[in-house]
Design a protein around this motif. Structure first.
Motif, PDB file in Angstrom:
ATOM      1  N   SER A 357       0.809  -1.224   0.000  1.00 23.78           N
ATOM      2  CA  SER A 357       0.000   0.000   0.000  1.00 23.78           C
ATOM      3  C   SER A 357       0.839   1.269   0.000  1.00 23.78           C
ATOM      4  CB  SER A 357      -0.918   0.013   1.224  1.00 23.78           C
ATOM      5  OG  SER A 357      -0.153   0.047   2.426  1.00 23.78           O
ATOM      6  N   GLY A 358       2.115   1.127   0.370  1.00 20.10           N
ATOM      7  CA  GLY A 358       2.979   2.295   0.433  1.00 20.10           C
ATOM      8  C   GLY A 358       2.705   3.190   1.632  1.00 20.10           C
ATOM      9  N   ILE A 359       2.101   2.626   2.680  1.00 21.99           N
ATOM     10  CA  ILE A 359       1.770   3.399   3.881  1.00 21.99           C
ATOM     11  C   ILE A 359       3.052   3.856   4.576  1.00 21.99           C
ATOM     12  CG2 ILE A 359       0.774   3.245   6.204  1.00 21.99           C
ATOM     13  CD1 ILE A 359      -1.315   1.334   5.066  1.00 21.99           C
ATOM     14  N   LYS A 360       3.070   5.117   4.980  1.00 19.41           N
ATOM     15  CA  LYS A 360       4.191   5.675   5.741  1.00 19.41           C
ATOM     16  C   LYS A 360       3.713   6.040   7.142  1.00 19.41           C
ATOM     17  CE  LYS A 360       6.832   5.558   2.092  1.00 19.41           C
ATOM     18  NZ  LYS A 360       7.911   4.530   1.974  1.00 19.41           N
ATOM     19  N   LEU A 361       4.598   5.924   8.113  1.00 20.58           N
ATOM     20  CA  LEU A 361       4.245   6.231   9.495  1.00 20.58           C
ATOM     21  C   LEU A 361       3.780   7.668   9.619  1.00 20.58           C
ATOM     22  CD1 LEU A 361       4.197   5.282  12.481  1.00 20.58           C
ATOM     23  CD2 LEU A 361       6.539   6.134  12.669  1.00 20.58           C
ATOM     24  N   ASP A 362       2.626   7.857  10.249  1.00 22.23           N
ATOM     25  CA  ASP A 362       2.051   9.183  10.473  1.00 22.23           C
ATOM     26  C   ASP A 362       2.564   9.727  11.808  1.00 22.23           C
ATOM     27  OD1 ASP A 362       0.460  11.392  11.070  1.00 22.23           O
ATOM     28  OD2 ASP A 362      -1.317  10.556  10.096  1.00 22.23           O
ATOM     29  N   ALA A 363       3.491  10.688  11.747  1.00 23.55           N
ATOM     30  CA  ALA A 363       4.095  11.241  12.963  1.00 23.55           C
ATOM     31  C   ALA A 363       3.049  11.922  13.840  1.00 23.55           C
ATOM     32  CB  ALA A 363       5.196  12.222  12.594  1.00 23.55           C
ATOM     33  N   GLY A 364       2.046  12.522  13.215  1.00 24.76           N
ATOM     34  CA  GLY A 364       0.984  13.182  13.981  1.00 24.76           C
ATOM     35  C   GLY A 364       0.201  12.193  14.825  1.00 24.76           C
ATOM     36  N   ALA A 368      -0.248  11.930  18.875  1.00 19.91           N
ATOM     37  CA  ALA A 368      -1.564  11.858  19.511  1.00 19.91           C
ATOM     38  C   ALA A 368      -1.670  10.640  20.423  1.00 19.91           C
ATOM     39  CB  ALA A 368      -2.660  11.814  18.442  1.00 19.91           C
ATOM     40  N   ARG A 369      -1.126   9.507  19.973  1.00 23.16           N
ATOM     41  CA  ARG A 369      -1.155   8.302  20.799  1.00 23.16           C
ATOM     42  C   ARG A 369      -0.310   8.504  22.052  1.00 23.16           C
ATOM     43  NH1 ARG A 369      -1.846   2.674  20.167  1.00 23.16           N
ATOM     44  NH2 ARG A 369      -3.316   3.220  18.512  1.00 23.16           N
ATOM     45  N   LEU A 370       0.820   9.162  21.911  1.00 23.77           N
ATOM     46  CA  LEU A 370       1.674   9.437  23.062  1.00 23.77           C
ATOM     47  C   LEU A 370       0.955  10.358  24.046  1.00 23.77           C
ATOM     48  CD1 LEU A 370       4.377   9.132  24.469  1.00 23.77           C
ATOM     49  CD2 LEU A 370       5.259  11.018  23.073  1.00 23.77           C
ATOM     50  N   LEU A 394       9.467   3.563  22.335  1.00 21.62           N
ATOM     51  CA  LEU A 394       9.051   4.459  21.263  1.00 21.62           C
ATOM     52  C   LEU A 394       8.843   3.684  19.962  1.00 21.62           C
ATOM     53  CD1 LEU A 394       8.458   7.403  20.635  1.00 21.62           C
ATOM     54  CD2 LEU A 394      10.869   7.702  20.034  1.00 21.62           C
ATOM     55  N   ARG A 395       9.713   2.728  19.699  1.00 20.77           N
ATOM     56  CA  ARG A 395       9.564   1.916  18.495  1.00 20.77           C
ATOM     57  C   ARG A 395       8.286   1.077  18.560  1.00 20.77           C
ATOM     58  NH1 ARG A 395      13.637  -1.148  19.077  1.00 20.77           N
ATOM     59  NH2 ARG A 395      15.138   0.354  18.278  1.00 20.77           N
ATOM     60  N   GLN A 396       7.990   0.556  19.750  1.00 19.74           N
ATOM     61  CA  GLN A 396       6.762  -0.212  19.920  1.00 19.74           C
ATOM     62  C   GLN A 396       5.535   0.670  19.679  1.00 19.74           C
ATOM     63  OE1 GLN A 396       6.294  -1.935  23.820  1.00 19.74           O
ATOM     64  NE2 GLN A 396       4.784  -3.400  23.126  1.00 19.74           N
ATOM     65  N   LEU A 397       5.570   1.902  20.173  1.00 17.62           N
ATOM     66  CA  LEU A 397       4.477   2.844  19.955  1.00 17.62           C
ATOM     67  C   LEU A 397       4.305   3.125  18.472  1.00 17.62           C
ATOM     68  CD1 LEU A 397       2.397   4.891  21.067  1.00 17.62           C
ATOM     69  CD2 LEU A 397       4.251   6.552  21.202  1.00 17.62           C
ATOM     70  N   GLN A 398       5.403   3.320  17.769  1.00 17.27           N
ATOM     71  CA  GLN A 398       5.339   3.583  16.327  1.00 17.27           C
ATOM     72  C   GLN A 398       4.742   2.398  15.574  1.00 17.27           C
ATOM     73  OE1 GLN A 398       9.476   4.450  15.698  1.00 17.27           O
ATOM     74  NE2 GLN A 398       9.228   6.656  16.033  1.00 17.27           N
ATOM     75  N   MET A 399       5.095   1.184  15.988  1.00 17.30           N
ATOM     76  CA  MET A 399       4.544  -0.011  15.336  1.00 17.30           C
ATOM     77  C   MET A 399       3.048  -0.126  15.585  1.00 17.30           C
ATOM     78  SD  MET A 399       6.874  -1.218  13.551  1.00 17.30           S
ATOM     79  CE  MET A 399       5.873  -2.612  13.018  1.00 17.30           C
ATOM     80  N   MET A 400       2.603   0.252  16.791  1.00 15.41           N
ATOM     81  CA  MET A 400       1.173   0.234  17.096  1.00 15.41           C
ATOM     82  C   MET A 400       0.414   1.194  16.185  1.00 15.41           C
ATOM     83  SD  MET A 400       1.442   0.177  21.267  1.00 15.41           S
ATOM     84  CE  MET A 400      -0.223   0.782  21.477  1.00 15.41           C
ATOM     85  N   VAL A 401       0.964   2.385  15.996  1.00 16.05           N
ATOM     86  CA  VAL A 401       0.329   3.381  15.129  1.00 16.05           C
ATOM     87  C   VAL A 401       0.319   2.903  13.681  1.00 16.05           C
ATOM     88  CG1 VAL A 401       0.544   5.716  14.193  1.00 16.05           C
ATOM     89  CG2 VAL A 401       0.846   5.318  16.645  1.00 16.05           C
TER      90      VAL A 401
END
Length: 437
Positions: A357-364, A368-370, A394-401
């Motif tokens: 899909s070409g999805i990129k991590l959404d920093a926003g 918000a999750r943090l 932090l990496r785990q949080l990014q993977m969740m998002v």
């Protein structure tokens, strides 16, 4: 460099690599030259020993180092050339490392499975549709009242929901046993915190009354010296307190952090929290459906090395929850195997969905999750600093998002049917109260 690959069982591969002797000797000579510049050898000034003397003193050590480095270097080159993606570290078996000859070794490892993900387009999902009703807020307020009960002494026979204060002593075959005696022990009658025979034996007793009765311990009782045996207990009731729930007034509201606005402000805050929890629960149900359907549509052969690592992680996690740290106390692996396979399979599928899909991590969304995570801490700023300073967390949080983004992508492409529901249905709210009545 010559490379050949043999497919073994499942995803396992054996790769034979041959590195020309010239490349080996070139690296050895280069390393010996570097060593000679600083080598301290008896009879020569530092860095002035002839290369043949340096080779005599350091040749074997340098060759061993070079061979190790070349194996790591050429393994990386070989898997790239053969377009293989190892799922774990290789098992290296040197075949030939003699001076003057080609360096030959075999590397055995598992690879990631190759597959085309399916089942995303046209996926059918059921989304529960519900709202928080006034009656749901009423039930939640009642639950809050039960969290802050008042206990009032009564001069009557004890009954279920009363809090008893007791002294007791138990005996096995007429002898006291460890842990069988206590003074001032409190428990709520009928709450199931004590053994059934114990509650039955004391039910109906009033303050000041002493009773003696038998208590049968179940065969699976944790204390092995008591399991399956019957003890005799002498119990004296010191006090019987009746539960009285607090009135829902301004003082009650303040106890839950609502300083202004009274009952209406409390109800508004409770409703807001319930609506947030309901939205998350609906999202979790959708997510569970997406995961189940992905797994059903994409049966995968899994690298055993990844499954075993996941099992180990689950074992360590369970050990940590039990408060133990000794690795020898790890629970058996079998109960974790199915969950580990599911996790590994979903990880592979979601990674492929991200790639496709070409999805990129959404920093926003990460931010918000943090914000949500640290909001519940007494000092949100300190919690945020601690979280962002922990690379693993932090990496785990990014993977969740990122996982949430994939789910959103799949849901957007799916055929979603709404199903009427209630807050109680989705949250299983009020079930405990109903079972107690």
């Amino acid at each position: 460099m010559m490379v050949s690959v043999e497919a073994l069982k499942g995803l396992e591969r054996r790769m034979q690599v041959s590195v020309p002797a010239s490349r080996v000797e070139q690296q050895v000579d280069k390393r010996l030259l570097n060593v000679s510049r600083t080598a301290r050898i008896k009879g020569f000034r530092p860095g002035k020993a002839p290369i043949h003397v340096v080779r005599k003193h350091y040749g074997a050590q340098v060759r061993e180092e070079v061979v190790g480095e070349l194996i790591r270097e050429t393994f990386a080159e070989a898997v790239q050339r053969e377009q293989l993606v190892p799922a774990g570290g290789p098992r290296i078996e040197p075949v030939a490392t003699d001076k003057g000859g080609d360096l030959k070794y075999s590397a055995t490892f598992e690879v990631y499975p190759k597959f085309e993900i399916s089942g995303i387009e046209g996926m059918e999902l059921m989304r529960p549709k519900a709202a928080v009703a006034d009656s749901d807020v009423d039930t939640m307020i009642e639950s809050l009242r039960k969290q802050r009960p008042n206990f009032v002494p009564v001069e009557r026979a004890s009954a279920d929901s009363d809090r008893l204060t007791i002294d007791f002593e138990g005996r096995l075959d007429g002898e006291p046993f460890e842990g069988g005696k206590a003074e001032g022990h409190q428990f709520v009658l009928g709450a199931g915190r004590m053994l059934k025979d114990f509650e039955e034996g004391i039910r109906g007793a009033a303050a000041g009354e002493t009773r003696t009765f038998d208590v049968a311990f179940p065969a699976e009782y944790p204390a092995k010296n008591l399991a399956g045996r019957t003890a005799q207990f002498t119990v004296t009731v010191k006090a019987v307190d009746e539960v009285q729930l607090p009135a829902v007034d301004d003082e009650f509201c303040k106890a839950f952090g609502v300083e202004e606005g009274g009952v209406e402000a409390l109800r508004a805050e409770v409703r807001e929290n319930m609506e947030r929890e309901l939205a998350q629960a609906i999202r979790n149900r959708l997510k569970a459906q997406v995961m189940d359907k992905l797994l059903a549509a994409n049966p995968l052969e899994l690298p055993s090395v990844l499954v075993e690592q996941e099992i180990r992680d689950l074992q360590v996690e369970a050990l940590r929850r039990m408060g133990a740290r000794n690795a020898r106390q790890l629970p058996p692996r079998e109960p974790f195997e199915a969950n580990a396979k599911r996790r590994v399979a979903l990880g592979l599928l979601l990674n492929e969905a991200i790639r496709k899909s070409g999805i990129k991590l959404d920093a926003g969304r990460v931010q918000a999750r943090l914000d949500d995570l640290v909001a519940g801490f007494e000092d949100p700023a300190a919690a945020r600093e601690q979280y962002t300073g922990n690379e693993g967390a932090l990496r785990q949080l990014q993977m969740m998002v990122l996982e949430d983004q994939v789910v959103d992508y799949i849901v957007a492409a799916a055929k979603v049917t709404e199903q009427p529901a209630t807050f109680k249905d989705i949250m299983n709210f009020g079930a405990e109260e109903a079972s107690e009545e």
